[in-house]
Design an enzyme around this catalytic site. Structure first.
Site, PDB file in Angstrom:
ATOM      1  N   LYS A   1       0.826  -1.221   0.000  1.00  0.00           N
ATOM      2  CA  LYS A   1       0.000   0.000   0.000  1.00  0.00           C
ATOM      3  C   LYS A   1       0.850   1.258   0.000  1.00  0.00           C
ATOM      4  O   LYS A   1       0.481   2.277  -0.586  1.00  0.00           O
ATOM      5  CB  LYS A   1      -0.912   0.010   1.237  1.00  0.00           C
ATOM      6  CG  LYS A   1      -2.140  -0.902   1.091  1.00  0.00           C
ATOM      7  CD  LYS A   1      -3.044  -0.791   2.300  1.00  0.00           C
ATOM      8  CE  LYS A   1      -4.259  -1.697   2.201  1.00  0.00           C
ATOM      9  NZ  LYS A   1      -5.307  -1.216   1.309  1.00  0.00           N
TER      10      LYS A   1
ATOM     11  N   ASN B   1     -10.991  -8.570   3.985  1.00  0.00           N
ATOM     12  CA  ASN B   1     -10.352  -7.381   4.554  1.00  0.00           C
ATOM     13  C   ASN B   1     -11.318  -6.210   4.563  1.00  0.00           C
ATOM     14  O   ASN B   1     -12.189  -6.096   3.710  1.00  0.00           O
ATOM     15  CB  ASN B   1      -9.055  -7.044   3.803  1.00  0.00           C
ATOM     16  CG  ASN B   1      -9.286  -6.075   2.653  1.00  0.00           C
ATOM     17  OD1 ASN B   1      -9.350  -4.857   2.855  1.00  0.00           O
ATOM     18  ND2 ASN B   1      -9.442  -6.618   1.452  1.00  0.00           N
TER      19      ASN B   1
ATOM     20  N   PHE C   1      -8.522   1.775   3.228  1.00  0.00           N
ATOM     21  CA  PHE C   1      -7.509   2.698   2.681  1.00  0.00           C
ATOM     22  C   PHE C   1      -6.570   3.261   3.751  1.00  0.00           C
ATOM     23  O   PHE C   1      -6.342   4.471   3.813  1.00  0.00           O
ATOM     24  CB  PHE C   1      -8.171   3.855   1.924  1.00  0.00           C
ATOM     25  CG  PHE C   1      -8.813   3.492   0.613  1.00  0.00           C
ATOM     26  CD1 PHE C   1      -8.469   2.337  -0.067  1.00  0.00           C
ATOM     27  CD2 PHE C   1      -9.769   4.334   0.038  1.00  0.00           C
ATOM     28  CE1 PHE C   1      -9.069   2.014  -1.288  1.00  0.00           C
ATOM     29  CE2 PHE C   1     -10.363   4.026  -1.179  1.00  0.00           C
ATOM     30  CZ  PHE C   1     -10.016   2.858  -1.837  1.00  0.00           C
TER      31      PHE C   1
ATOM     32  N   ASN D   1      -9.876   3.676  -8.545  1.00  0.00           N
ATOM     33  CA  ASN D   1     -10.474   2.577  -7.791  1.00  0.00           C
ATOM     34  C   ASN D   1     -11.771   3.048  -7.145  1.00  0.00           C
ATOM     35  O   ASN D   1     -11.764   3.662  -6.095  1.00  0.00           O
ATOM     36  CB  ASN D   1      -9.485   2.091  -6.727  1.00  0.00           C
ATOM     37  CG  ASN D   1     -10.106   1.081  -5.783  1.00  0.00           C
ATOM     38  OD1 ASN D   1     -11.144   0.485  -6.093  1.00  0.00           O
ATOM     39  ND2 ASN D   1      -9.500   0.897  -4.633  1.00  0.00           N
TER      40      ASN D   1
ATOM     41  N   SER E   1     -13.664  -0.375  -4.122  1.00  0.00           N
ATOM     42  CA  SER E   1     -13.404  -0.915  -2.789  1.00  0.00           C
ATOM     43  C   SER E   1     -14.693  -0.903  -1.974  1.00  0.00           C
ATOM     44  O   SER E   1     -15.372   0.116  -1.916  1.00  0.00           O
ATOM     45  CB  SER E   1     -12.350  -0.081  -2.063  1.00  0.00           C
ATOM     46  OG  SER E   1     -12.323  -0.475  -0.704  1.00  0.00           O
TER      47      SER E   1
ATOM     48  N   ASN F   1     -14.823  -0.981   1.173  1.00  0.00           N
ATOM     49  CA  ASN F   1     -14.513  -0.608   2.552  1.00  0.00           C
ATOM     50  C   ASN F   1     -14.522   0.884   2.840  1.00  0.00           C
ATOM     51  O   ASN F   1     -14.161   1.305   3.937  1.00  0.00           O
ATOM     52  CB  ASN F   1     -13.152  -1.205   2.940  1.00  0.00           C
ATOM     53  CG  ASN F   1     -13.177  -2.722   2.850  1.00  0.00           C
ATOM     54  OD1 ASN F   1     -14.153  -3.344   3.273  1.00  0.00           O
ATOM     55  ND2 ASN F   1     -12.148  -3.309   2.279  1.00  0.00           N
ATOM     56  N   THR F   2     -14.891   1.676   1.858  1.00  0.00           N
ATOM     57  CA  THR F   2     -15.077   3.107   2.092  1.00  0.00           C
ATOM     58  C   THR F   2     -16.519   3.406   1.701  1.00  0.00           C
ATOM     59  O   THR F   2     -16.901   3.218   0.536  1.00  0.00           O
ATOM     60  CB  THR F   2     -14.069   3.935   1.251  1.00  0.00           C
ATOM     61  OG1 THR F   2     -12.754   3.624   1.713  1.00  0.00           O
ATOM     62  CG2 THR F   2     -14.312   5.420   1.392  1.00  0.00           C
TER      63      THR F   2
ATOM     64  N   LYS G   1     -10.770   0.278 -12.089  1.00  0.00           N
ATOM     65  CA  LYS G   1     -10.950  -1.019 -11.424  1.00  0.00           C
ATOM     66  C   LYS G   1     -12.390  -1.152 -10.954  1.00  0.00           C
ATOM     67  O   LYS G   1     -12.908  -0.279 -10.251  1.00  0.00           O
ATOM     68  CB  LYS G   1     -10.000  -1.136 -10.244  1.00  0.00           C
ATOM     69  CG  LYS G   1     -10.029  -2.518  -9.591  1.00  0.00           C
ATOM     70  CD  LYS G   1      -8.820  -2.707  -8.720  1.00  0.00           C
ATOM     71  CE  LYS G   1      -8.813  -4.043  -8.023  1.00  0.00           C
ATOM     72  NZ  LYS G   1      -7.644  -4.197  -7.158  1.00  0.00           N
TER      73      LYS G   1
ATOM     74  N   ASN H   1     -12.196  -6.166  -8.244  1.00  0.00           N
ATOM     75  CA  ASN H   1     -11.869  -5.982  -6.828  1.00  0.00           C
ATOM     76  C   ASN H   1     -12.489  -7.126  -6.010  1.00  0.00           C
ATOM     77  O   ASN H   1     -12.976  -8.105  -6.577  1.00  0.00           O
ATOM     78  CB  ASN H   1     -12.398  -4.616  -6.371  1.00  0.00           C
ATOM     79  CG  ASN H   1     -11.517  -3.976  -5.306  1.00  0.00           C
ATOM     80  OD1 ASN H   1     -11.142  -4.638  -4.338  1.00  0.00           O
ATOM     81  ND2 ASN H   1     -11.185  -2.706  -5.468  1.00  0.00           N
TER      82      ASN H   1
END
Ligand code: FMN
Length: 349
Positions: free
Chosen positions: A65, A110, A114, A169, A172, A174-175, A210, A239
């Site tokens: 990362k 996961n 970020f 991206n 994701s 997770n945000t 992505k 993703n």
């Protein structure tokens, strides 16, 4: 896998996964990980959106990362490397634990959110990257940003001079609300801004998009249209998924994105669908659940010009990339393909 790598992995799996991951990066930095050098041959050498790759097996975003191990990773056999995600300001991410091993399923969940050192620290490290590697950056947005689309452009402006490609991206899980940017209007506007900014950079940075594996047919058709019309250079599919079908546990109830073996079929379906919808006119990067040369080959035949992997390395070590590249060479030879490019999309019927 060497005996040393096997022992190292067994020891790592006794540790909390995030701690183990930190140690794996440290081992890479110290030169303790396998470094076979670039795996390449005339058959494996290929092009992705105008970038010359020694082989098509890349490192997926999220492993490095903060861009701390680009040089050793480039010696580990990868054909190209994507670091990040980077956000404008440094960010802690979600509270720990936020990475879970699902060993019975050869998978991971996961919800990092970020976590990263921020674009300035990452740009400074990217400035020292090896010039003979192909390196890209996953662009992210700060969780508390008032203008998330602007965040992507800011990170690109800061880090772009050191990049071969940058990935928008918006996939994701997770945000919160990040994936809303995958909608047609929002995504078209976002990509137009990013491409306008890219055109001001001194070097030619390819822009990749992505996508999530959880898009429905209509959403995928929109993505295909955008991929053809927006001027982006490639699409990365996919993703992590929110799906939890067919898992054996433990940890299946953790929130976050699922990666690894159970993602293979779903992400390959999305890849093949996108290849058909874009009639092979947009380069695609296949990612999701690749753990063997056969699976890498299946993604190429479904339409991928290049590949990325992450989770299988948790179970098979960093040397997996080199082994997959070598195995791909054998499969291409077996089926009479002289190059990777010759095999792209040949399995989609
Ligand atoms: N994808 C991104 O686009 N940006 C990220 O920051 C990112 N972080 C990740 C962190 C972890 C721990 C994992 C397991 C995946 C992350 N991913 C991220 C997704 C991977 O790049 C990849 O798309 C996904 O894991 C599917 O590939 P795999 O099954 O080979 O792991």
């Amino acid at each position: 896998m060497s005996l040393a790598e096997r022992i190292g992995l067994a020891a790592m799996h006794r540790l909390d996964p995030e701690t183990a991951h930190g140690l794996a990066l440290r081992a890479l930095q110290l030169g303790l990980a396998p470094a076979p050098g670039p795996v390449t041959s005339p058959r494996l050498r290929t092009r992705l959106a105008g970038l010359d790759l020694p082989n098509p097996v890349g490192l997926a975003a999220g492993f490095d990362k903060n861009a701390v191990a680009i040089a050793p990773l480039s010696r580990a056999g990868f054909g190209f490397i994507e670091v990040g995600a980077a956000t404008p300001r440094p960010q802690d991410g979600n509270p720990r634990p936020r990475l879970f091993r699902l060993a019975a399923d050869r998978a991971a969940i996961n919800r990092f959110g970020f976590n990263n050192d921020g674009m300035e620290a990452i740009a400074a490290r990217l400035a020292g990257r090896p010039r003979d590697a192909v390196v890209g950056l996953n662009l992210g947005a700060n969780k508390d940003s008032a203008d998330r689309p602007a965040d992507f452009a800011r990170v690109l402006e800061c880090c772009g001079p050191h990049l071969d490609f940058a990935t928008v991206n918006v996939s994701s899980p997770n945000t919160e609300k990040l994936r809303d940017l995958q909608g047609k209007a929002a995504l078209s506007a976002l990509l137009a801004d990013v491409i306008a900014l890219r055109d001001t950079l001194p070097n030619p940075v390819r822009i990749f998009l992505k996508i999530a594996p959880d898009l429905d047919e209509a959403e995928l058709a929109d993505i295909a249209e955008i991929a053809l019309d927006s001027g982006i250079d490639a699409v990365i599919a996919t993703n992590t998924t929110l799906d939890r079908d067919g898992l054996h546990g433990p940890h299946v109830d953790e929130t976050g994105g699922l990666s690894g073996a159970p993602l293979f079929a779903k992400s390959t379906r999305v890849l093949a669908r996108l290849h058909r919808l874009t009639e092979g006119r947009v380069p695609l990067v296949g990612v999701g659940g690749i753990g063997s040369a056969d699976q890498a080959y299946a993604k190429i035949r479904a339409g991928a010009s290049a590949l990325q992997l992450y989770t299988a390395m948790v179970y098979h070590g960093v040397s997996l990339a080199a082994r997959i590249a070598t195995g791909l060479e054998t499969l291409l030879t077996r089926d009479g393909f002289e190059t990777v490019a010759d095999a792209v999309g040949t399995g989609t019927g």
